[in-house]
Design an enzyme around this catalytic site. Structure first.
Site, PDB file in Angstrom:
ATOM      1  N   ARG A  12       0.842  -1.192   0.000  1.00 39.50           N
ATOM      2  CA  ARG A  12       0.000   0.000   0.000  1.00 39.50           C
ATOM      3  C   ARG A  12       0.880   1.246   0.000  1.00 39.50           C
ATOM      4  O   ARG A  12       1.824   1.351   0.778  1.00 39.50           O
ATOM      5  CB  ARG A  12      -0.930   0.014   1.218  1.00 39.50           C
ATOM      6  CG  ARG A  12      -1.932  -1.139   1.200  1.00 39.50           C
ATOM      7  CD  ARG A  12      -2.912  -1.076   2.340  1.00 39.50           C
ATOM      8  NE  ARG A  12      -3.733  -2.291   2.375  1.00 39.50           N
ATOM      9  CZ  ARG A  12      -4.615  -2.576   3.310  1.00 39.50           C
ATOM     10  NH1 ARG A  12      -4.811  -1.718   4.313  1.00 39.50           N
ATOM     11  NH2 ARG A  12      -5.314  -3.696   3.275  1.00 39.50           N
TER      12      ARG A  12
ATOM     13  N   ARG B 144       2.505   0.990  10.378  1.00 34.34           N
ATOM     14  CA  ARG B 144       1.997   1.338   9.048  1.00 34.34           C
ATOM     15  C   ARG B 144       3.156   1.289   8.056  1.00 34.34           C
ATOM     16  O   ARG B 144       3.953   2.205   7.954  1.00 34.34           O
ATOM     17  CB  ARG B 144       1.357   2.729   9.078  1.00 34.34           C
ATOM     18  CG  ARG B 144       0.512   3.044   7.842  1.00 34.34           C
ATOM     19  CD  ARG B 144      -0.132   4.418   7.957  1.00 34.34           C
ATOM     20  NE  ARG B 144      -1.125   4.474   8.987  1.00 34.34           N
ATOM     21  CZ  ARG B 144      -2.413   4.152   8.842  1.00 34.34           C
ATOM     22  NH1 ARG B 144      -2.840   3.722   7.678  1.00 34.34           N
ATOM     23  NH2 ARG B 144      -3.249   4.246   9.844  1.00 34.34           N
TER      24      ARG B 144
ATOM     25  N   GLU C 244      -6.055  -1.045  15.847  1.00 35.67           N
ATOM     26  CA  GLU C 244      -6.679  -1.980  14.901  1.00 35.67           C
ATOM     27  C   GLU C 244      -5.716  -3.079  14.465  1.00 35.67           C
ATOM     28  O   GLU C 244      -4.572  -2.810  14.104  1.00 35.67           O
ATOM     29  CB  GLU C 244      -7.166  -1.219  13.673  1.00 35.67           C
ATOM     30  CG  GLU C 244      -7.793  -2.108  12.615  1.00 35.67           C
ATOM     31  CD  GLU C 244      -7.860  -1.471  11.244  1.00 35.67           C
ATOM     32  OE1 GLU C 244      -7.901  -2.223  10.251  1.00 35.67           O
ATOM     33  OE2 GLU C 244      -7.844  -0.221  11.158  1.00 35.67           O
TER      34      GLU C 244
ATOM     35  N   SER D  39     -10.046  -5.986  10.366  1.00 30.88           N
ATOM     36  CA  SER D  39     -11.357  -5.480   9.957  1.00 30.88           C
ATOM     37  C   SER D  39     -12.092  -6.620   9.274  1.00 30.88           C
ATOM     38  O   SER D  39     -11.523  -7.288   8.407  1.00 30.88           O
ATOM     39  CB  SER D  39     -11.229  -4.304   8.990  1.00 30.88           C
ATOM     40  OG  SER D  39     -10.825  -3.132   9.657  1.00 30.88           O
TER      41      SER D  39
ATOM     42  N   ARG E  89       1.235  -6.447  12.740  1.00 33.68           N
ATOM     43  CA  ARG E  89       0.596  -5.843  13.907  1.00 33.68           C
ATOM     44  C   ARG E  89       0.402  -6.877  15.018  1.00 33.68           C
ATOM     45  O   ARG E  89       0.447  -6.535  16.207  1.00 33.68           O
ATOM     46  CB  ARG E  89      -0.728  -5.204  13.507  1.00 33.68           C
ATOM     47  CG  ARG E  89      -0.535  -3.969  12.646  1.00 33.68           C
ATOM     48  CD  ARG E  89      -1.773  -3.107  12.557  1.00 33.68           C
ATOM     49  NE  ARG E  89      -1.486  -1.864  11.850  1.00 33.68           N
ATOM     50  CZ  ARG E  89      -2.257  -0.782  11.879  1.00 33.68           C
ATOM     51  NH1 ARG E  89      -3.377  -0.789  12.586  1.00 33.68           N
ATOM     52  NH2 ARG E  89      -1.915   0.305  11.216  1.00 33.68           N
TER      53      ARG E  89
END
Length: 430
Positions: free
Chosen positions: A262, A277, A349, A352, A391
């Site tokens: 990403r 990130r 987070e 999801s 993560r």
């Protein structure tokens, strides 16, 4: 992609649903374009009928020797032919504009999604595990003594630039162990089928899974037009594109461990410290293809699968229902799982789990044949992280840290680490 028939039948409801996302209504603009397209198609059909009628009369006029009528009819046929071409091309242009417009409108939130403007209005629905207390100040993952030398951001930056990391030695092995543990759990206990997919996909796959056209800048494109996947949701979901599945084949439950890429174009300045990130990361993804009647229950099942990974690892977490202002572009409903990170003294987070309804299926024409022999219907598609490996590594390291800088690892990782569950201050497994 939205059903234009549904917008025609109830434009006010469509605009009201978008308003829950904080967006202005667009039904009037959509329907105006649709009406213009349909008018051109209808006019072309009328012109075609007139052309056919004139064509039949041309021969009769010639046979009668009526040269004037013959020339008039022949000119009329040519005129109608040109008119049909103009109207048909115009309808095609309007159709392309309509498809592009519909492709840029986000999915409509489910009725039970909480209303809200942003992440501050998400609703906590579950909390699991006890937040650990320490007799020392817990550190962030990259500052833990046992970890600091094996999590090399300087070398990552030298090789590739900012937001890349090189993992070494025992930390790299723990990272690998986590992905193996997740896959084995999803396959052996949760009944998912393991898939190994390409990480480079075509435009159609990105479009079909709602990543294009709106989010092209968030992904990496090769010089020959392929895309590096932002998540294996893309190839897993697109694997049923243009298929008509038997109803008995549903649900299809898949999992994959893959690299993800990403550009993080819209996240400047956010989470720049550590591994939170990154431009390149690994994730174990879950994707389900279901019957529409089963998709809500399937989302709850997938959520439990993701939560179960953290529970086996002993990582405290909370689950939140995202509000209308925070759900993603393609989502109809999303639950986020947030792991407790002692170094930041907050939940962050880690997964999801979303249902898109038939939003993606319409874009990629994925359908199933009802068992009763009715017309093919669009499937529902769901996706969820099970989990983000990097993560999860952060959560395991931070929650297991000790006062001397060593880390105690979860028991479930023992089979993957040769039975060694301590990361010593020297950065080796013992």
């Amino acid at each position: 992609m939205h059903d234009i028939k549904a917008i025609r039948e109830n434009p006010d409801a469509f605009d009201a649903a978008l308003a829950r996302r904080g967006l202005s209504g667009v039904s009037s603009e959509v329907l105006a374009l649709d009406a213009d397209r349909r008018a051109k198609i209808a006019a072309a059909e009328v012109a075609k009928a007139e052309q056919n009628k004139a064509s039949k009369l041309v021969g009769a006029a010639k046979a009668k020797g009526d040269e004037a009528e013959f020339e008039r009819l022949r000119a009329l046929v040519a005129e109608k032919k040109a008119e049909i071409a103009r109207l048909t091309d115009g309808a095609k242009d309007e159709d392309a504009k309509l498809i592009d417009m519909l492709a840029r409108i986000p999915n409509l939130p489910a009725a039970d999604v909480p209303d809200g403007k942003d992440e501050d209005e998400n609703v906590e629905i579950k909390r699991w595990g006890n937040v650990p207390s320490y007799d020392f100040d817990p550190k962030e993952h990259y500052d833990i003594t046992a970890v600091s030398k094996a999590m090399d951001f300087e070398t990552g930056a030298k090789i590739s630039g900012a937001r890349f990391v090189v993992l070494k030695g025992a930390v790299a092995r723990i990272h690998r162990a986590l992905s193996q543990f997740m896959l084995d759990t999803h396959v052996d206990e949760n009944g998912l089928t393991e898939i190994n997919t390409p990480v480079i996909v075509k435009d159609e796959a990105m479009y079909g899974t709602d990543k294009l056209p709106k989010f092209g800048e968030d992904s990496y494109q090769t010089t020959n037009g392929w895309w590096l996947i932002p998540t294996s949701e893309v190839p897993l979901t697109y694997s049923v594109a243009n298929d008509i599945l038997d109803e008995a084949a549903l649900p299809i439950r898949m999992t994959a461990h893959s690299l993800c890429f990403r550009s993080e174009a819209g996240s400047a300045g956010r989470d720049t410290s550590g591994m939170l990130r990154q431009h390149q990361f690994e994730k174990v993804e879950m994707v389900s293809i279901t019957h529409p009647d089963a998709s809500d229950a399937e989302q709850k099942r997938m959520l439990a699968c993701a939560e179960g990974i953290l529970e086996k690892l002993g990582v405290p977490y909370r689950t939140v229902a995202l509000c209308t202002g925070d759900i993603g572009f393609g989502a109809r409903r999303t639950f986020d799982i947030e792991a407790w990170l002692p170094g930041q003294n907050t939940y962050r987070e880690i997964s999801s789990v979303s249902t898109t309804g038939d939003f993606q299926a319409r874009r990629m024409n994925a359908r199933f044949k009802p068992a009763d022999g009715g017309k093919p219907e669009f499937v529902h598609t769901l996706n969820g992280s099970g989990l983000a490996v990097g993560r999860c590594l952060i959560a395991v390291l931070e929650n297991g840290q000790n006062a001397d800088g060593s880390v105690t690892l979860p028991d479930v990782l023992a089979p993957y680490l040769g039975g060694k569950l301590t990361l010593t201050v020297e950065g080796v497994l013992a």
